[in-house]
Design a protein around this motif. Structure first.
Motif, PDB file in Angstrom:
ATOM      1  N   ASN A   1       7.519  -3.944   8.509  1.00  0.00           N
ATOM      2  CA  ASN A   1       7.969  -3.011   7.479  1.00  0.00           C
ATOM      3  C   ASN A   1       8.323  -3.751   6.190  1.00  0.00           C
ATOM      4  O   ASN A   1       8.014  -3.297   5.082  1.00  0.00           O
ATOM      5  N   ASP A   2       8.948  -4.918   6.333  1.00  0.00           N
ATOM      6  CA  ASP A   2       9.343  -5.720   5.175  1.00  0.00           C
ATOM      7  C   ASP A   2       8.117  -6.197   4.392  1.00  0.00           C
ATOM      8  O   ASP A   2       8.082  -6.130   3.165  1.00  0.00           O
ATOM      9  N   CYS A   3       7.094  -6.671   5.115  1.00  0.00           N
ATOM     10  CA  CYS A   3       5.873  -7.161   4.453  1.00  0.00           C
ATOM     11  C   CYS A   3       5.150  -6.043   3.710  1.00  0.00           C
ATOM     12  O   CYS A   3       4.694  -6.225   2.581  1.00  0.00           O
ATOM     13  N   VAL A   4       5.054  -4.884   4.350  1.00  0.00           N
ATOM     14  CA  VAL A   4       4.356  -3.764   3.718  1.00  0.00           C
ATOM     15  C   VAL A   4       5.112  -3.298   2.474  1.00  0.00           C
ATOM     16  O   VAL A   4       4.522  -3.050   1.417  1.00  0.00           O
ATOM     17  N   ALA A   5       6.440  -3.207   2.583  1.00  0.00           N
ATOM     18  CA  ALA A   5       7.242  -2.735   1.453  1.00  0.00           C
ATOM     19  C   ALA A   5       7.174  -3.698   0.270  1.00  0.00           C
ATOM     20  O   ALA A   5       7.098  -3.273  -0.890  1.00  0.00           O
ATOM     21  N   LYS A   6       7.187  -5.005   0.539  1.00  0.00           N
ATOM     22  CA  LYS A   6       7.212  -5.991  -0.540  1.00  0.00           C
ATOM     23  C   LYS A   6       5.875  -6.134  -1.266  1.00  0.00           C
ATOM     24  O   LYS A   6       5.809  -6.801  -2.298  1.00  0.00           O
ATOM     25  N   THR A   7       4.822  -5.539  -0.723  1.00  0.00           N
ATOM     26  CA  THR A   7       3.498  -5.697  -1.344  1.00  0.00           C
ATOM     27  C   THR A   7       3.029  -4.424  -2.045  1.00  0.00           C
ATOM     28  O   THR A   7       1.854  -4.301  -2.383  1.00  0.00           O
ATOM     29  N   ARG A   8       3.936  -3.475  -2.267  1.00  0.00           N
ATOM     30  CA  ARG A   8       3.546  -2.210  -2.913  1.00  0.00           C
ATOM     31  C   ARG A   8       2.898  -2.446  -4.270  1.00  0.00           C
ATOM     32  O   ARG A   8       1.886  -1.840  -4.601  1.00  0.00           O
ATOM     33  N   LYS A   9       3.507  -3.323  -5.070  1.00  0.00           N
ATOM     34  CA  LYS A   9       3.002  -3.500  -6.435  1.00  0.00           C
ATOM     35  C   LYS A   9       1.614  -4.128  -6.459  1.00  0.00           C
ATOM     36  O   LYS A   9       0.903  -4.034  -7.462  1.00  0.00           O
ATOM     37  N   PHE A  10       1.215  -4.775  -5.343  1.00  0.00           N
ATOM     38  CA  PHE A  10      -0.126  -5.361  -5.271  1.00  0.00           C
ATOM     39  C   PHE A  10      -1.137  -4.388  -4.654  1.00  0.00           C
ATOM     40  O   PHE A  10      -2.332  -4.655  -4.657  1.00  0.00           O
ATOM     41  N   ASN A  11      -0.621  -3.277  -4.089  1.00  0.00           N
ATOM     42  CA  ASN A  11      -1.463  -2.281  -3.410  1.00  0.00           C
ATOM     43  C   ASN A  11      -2.299  -2.923  -2.298  1.00  0.00           C
ATOM     44  O   ASN A  11      -3.445  -2.549  -2.054  1.00  0.00           O
ATOM     45  N   THR A  12      -1.700  -3.905  -1.621  1.00  0.00           N
ATOM     46  CA  THR A  12      -2.397  -4.630  -0.558  1.00  0.00           C
ATOM     47  C   THR A  12      -2.580  -3.739   0.672  1.00  0.00           C
ATOM     48  O   THR A  12      -1.650  -3.061   1.103  1.00  0.00           O
ATOM     49  N   LYS A  13      -3.780  -3.762   1.241  1.00  0.00           N
ATOM     50  CA  LYS A  13      -4.049  -3.020   2.467  1.00  0.00           C
ATOM     51  C   LYS A  13      -3.893  -3.949   3.671  1.00  0.00           C
ATOM     52  O   LYS A  13      -4.167  -5.142   3.582  1.00  0.00           O
ATOM     53  N   PHE A  14      -3.449  -3.374   4.790  1.00  0.00           N
ATOM     54  CA  PHE A  14      -3.208  -4.162   5.993  1.00  0.00           C
ATOM     55  C   PHE A  14      -3.981  -3.590   7.172  1.00  0.00           C
ATOM     56  O   PHE A  14      -4.031  -2.369   7.369  1.00  0.00           O
ATOM     57  N   LYS A  15      -4.567  -4.492   7.947  1.00  0.00           N
ATOM     58  CA  LYS A  15      -5.175  -4.116   9.223  1.00  0.00           C
ATOM     59  C   LYS A  15      -4.466  -4.928  10.307  1.00  0.00           C
ATOM     60  O   LYS A  15      -4.597  -6.150  10.371  1.00  0.00           O
ATOM     61  N   PHE A  16      -3.669  -4.251  11.145  1.00  0.00           N
ATOM     62  CA  PHE A  16      -2.927  -4.911  12.216  1.00  0.00           C
ATOM     63  C   PHE A  16      -3.708  -4.761  13.525  1.00  0.00           C
ATOM     64  O   PHE A  16      -3.984  -3.642  13.971  1.00  0.00           O
ATOM     65  N   ILE A  17      -4.062  -5.889  14.131  1.00  0.00           N
ATOM     66  CA  ILE A  17      -4.775  -5.888  15.410  1.00  0.00           C
ATOM     67  C   ILE A  17      -3.744  -6.137  16.506  1.00  0.00           C
ATOM     68  O   ILE A  17      -3.051  -7.158  16.503  1.00  0.00           O
ATOM     69  N   ILE A  18      -3.612  -5.212  17.437  1.00  0.00           N
ATOM     70  CA  ILE A  18      -2.529  -5.298  18.411  1.00  0.00           C
ATOM     71  C   ILE A  18      -3.036  -5.061  19.826  1.00  0.00           C
ATOM     72  O   ILE A  18      -4.108  -4.496  20.047  1.00  0.00           O
ATOM     73  N   GLY A  19      -2.225  -5.511  20.785  1.00  0.00           N
ATOM     74  CA  GLY A  19      -2.483  -5.279  22.200  1.00  0.00           C
ATOM     75  C   GLY A  19      -1.190  -4.867  22.869  1.00  0.00           C
ATOM     76  O   GLY A  19      -0.122  -4.865  22.251  1.00  0.00           O
ATOM     77  N   ASP A  20      -1.232  -4.535  24.147  1.00  0.00           N
ATOM     78  CA  ASP A  20      -0.056  -4.022  24.848  1.00  0.00           C
ATOM     79  C   ASP A  20       1.069  -5.036  24.955  1.00  0.00           C
ATOM     80  O   ASP A  20       2.212  -4.676  25.205  1.00  0.00           O
TER      81      ASP A  20
END
Length: 405
Positions: free
Chosen positions: A358-377
């Motif tokens: 959440n911190d990383c996504v919030a801090k990158t708003r001004k850059f409009n950076t998109k994120f793809k999180f690859i996750i497993g169980d």
């Protein structure tokens, strides 16, 4: 630097001399409380960086800061007494957190380096009852940890000698010999040594380790060094790189990270080590021996290849993800419009994972950076992702994609 025989007793009045001045002693006192609580509550106790916006929280215990049964600690180095100004500081700290509707505080603790006299105990008990009635709190959940109790807990947990710098003559001799024989392939570190210091040392002395693998390995060493201090009672820790090997050496009790079966309550160093060795099982060998000190040796084989990609827009998290924020901004500096983050191998608890993402996504708003999180169980499931999505603003959510593998 202070060295004393092991039969010498020290108390909080010695702190100013050991840590330079009152400010140094105050900072050390907060760190002592943090170390003690991490020892008592592994993976549940967290220090909060000092700032004007810390909401009256020095340390909290819980499954993340939004735990519904949060336990909050205030550590006040009131070594010169407990008078009107100190009482007012304590009351302000209590009011700051208890009146903040962002948190659900179950218990509130005040840690002091002194022993209260009878009149001070009367005042504290009266104040506690008044606050408990005002805020409908069980008075048993407003708790004083005084200097004597803290000393007893430090001794019971094996942390007393570390923080009060109690050293015997053999330790003095060992350190003296180390200084005389020190070379540029050896780095003396502390358990809380910044990763930067280790990284610079390994970059200079360990060219046999590929750069991206070295990044993973640096984090593992930093966490193992911290564990050696906090759980092994180590004071003297060094890293030596030579001839395709890296040796981590630390004093204290016998403490072999390789012996542990990974459990939820174990520190990050043990879990990170297991994960690192699993990933690099065909190219890194690790062994342990005890010869007056603990020695953990990593042998890097000739077939070692970097597990990380050279693509700065891709972040692979092989163990903990405390460096995620800096990794993300490294990607932004390389003009990455989308950052792909592989979380499959992380062992971090969901509540902490949630805070960092959440911190990383919030801090990158001004850059409009998109994120793809690859996750497993191992780290998250779809229910957890749904819970995390509900915490994002609609603007942030539009920049996030989840990929399950």
């Amino acid at each position: 630097m202070y060295f004393r025989e092991t039969n010498v007793e020290r108390d909080w009045n010695d702190f100013k001399g050991m840590y330079g001045n009152k400010e140094g002693a105050r900072a050390a006192f907060e760190k002592v409380c943090g170390a003690l609580l991490r020892n008592k509550y592994p993976n549940r106790a967290y220090e909060v960086e000092v700032s004007n916006g810390d909401d009256g929280i020095d340390i909290f215990v819980g499954n993340g800061i939004f735990d519904k049964s949060l336990e909050v600690f205030q550590c006040k180095f009131f070594i010169d007494g407990f008078f009107s100004s100190q009482k007012q500081q304590m009351k302000s700290s209590f009011d700051s957190i208890i009146n903040n509707d962002k948190y659900s505080v179950k218990k509130w603790y005040i840690a002091l380096p002194i022993t209260l006299n009878k009149e001070q105990h009367k005042w504290f008990d009266k104040w506690k009852l008044e606050r408990s009635k005002e805020h409908a709190i069980d008075p048993g959940n407003i708790i004083l940890w005084d200097g004597d109790y803290l000393l007893d807990q430090l001794k019971e947990s094996g942390l007393y000698n570390t923080w009060f710098k109690i050293e015997d003559s053999n330790k003095i001799k060992e350190i003296h010999e180390y200084i005389l024989n020190k070379d540029d392939k050896t780095l003396k570190i502390k358990g809380d040594n910044e990763i930067k210091g280790l990284s610079e040392h390994l970059n200079r002395t360990s060219s046999f380790i590929p750069s991206e693998t070295r990044l993973d390995f640096t984090k593992v060493l930093a966490e193992l060094a911290q564990n050696a201090t906090q759980h092994g009672g180590g004071n003297f820790i060094s890293v030596c790189s030579n001839n395709g090997q890296v040796e981590l050496k630390y004093d204290g009790k016998r403490f072999n990270s390789l012996d542990f079966v990974v459990e939820e309550y174990h520190g990050l160093g043990i879990r990170s080590l297991k994960c690192f060795l699993e990933i690099y099982k065909d190219s890194v060998e690790c062994s342990y021996k005890y010869d007056k000190s603990n020695i953990l040796t990593f042998k890097f084989l000739d077939n070692l290849l970097p597990h990380q990609t050279d693509n700065p827009c891709f972040i692979f998290t092989s163990h903990s993800i405390h460096s995620l924020s800096s990794d993300v901004f490294r990607a932004i500096n390389h003009d990455c419009e989308e950052v792909e983050i592989d979380l499959i191998s992380t062992h971090m608890h969901f509540s902490n994972l949630h805070i960092l993402i959440n911190d990383c996504v919030a801090k990158t708003r001004k850059f409009n950076t998109k994120f793809k999180f690859i996750i497993g169980d191992r780290a998250m499931n779809k229910h957890m992702v749904s819970h995390l999505d509900s915490r994002f603003s609609s603007e942030d959510l539009s920049r996030v994609e989840w990929v399950f593998k």
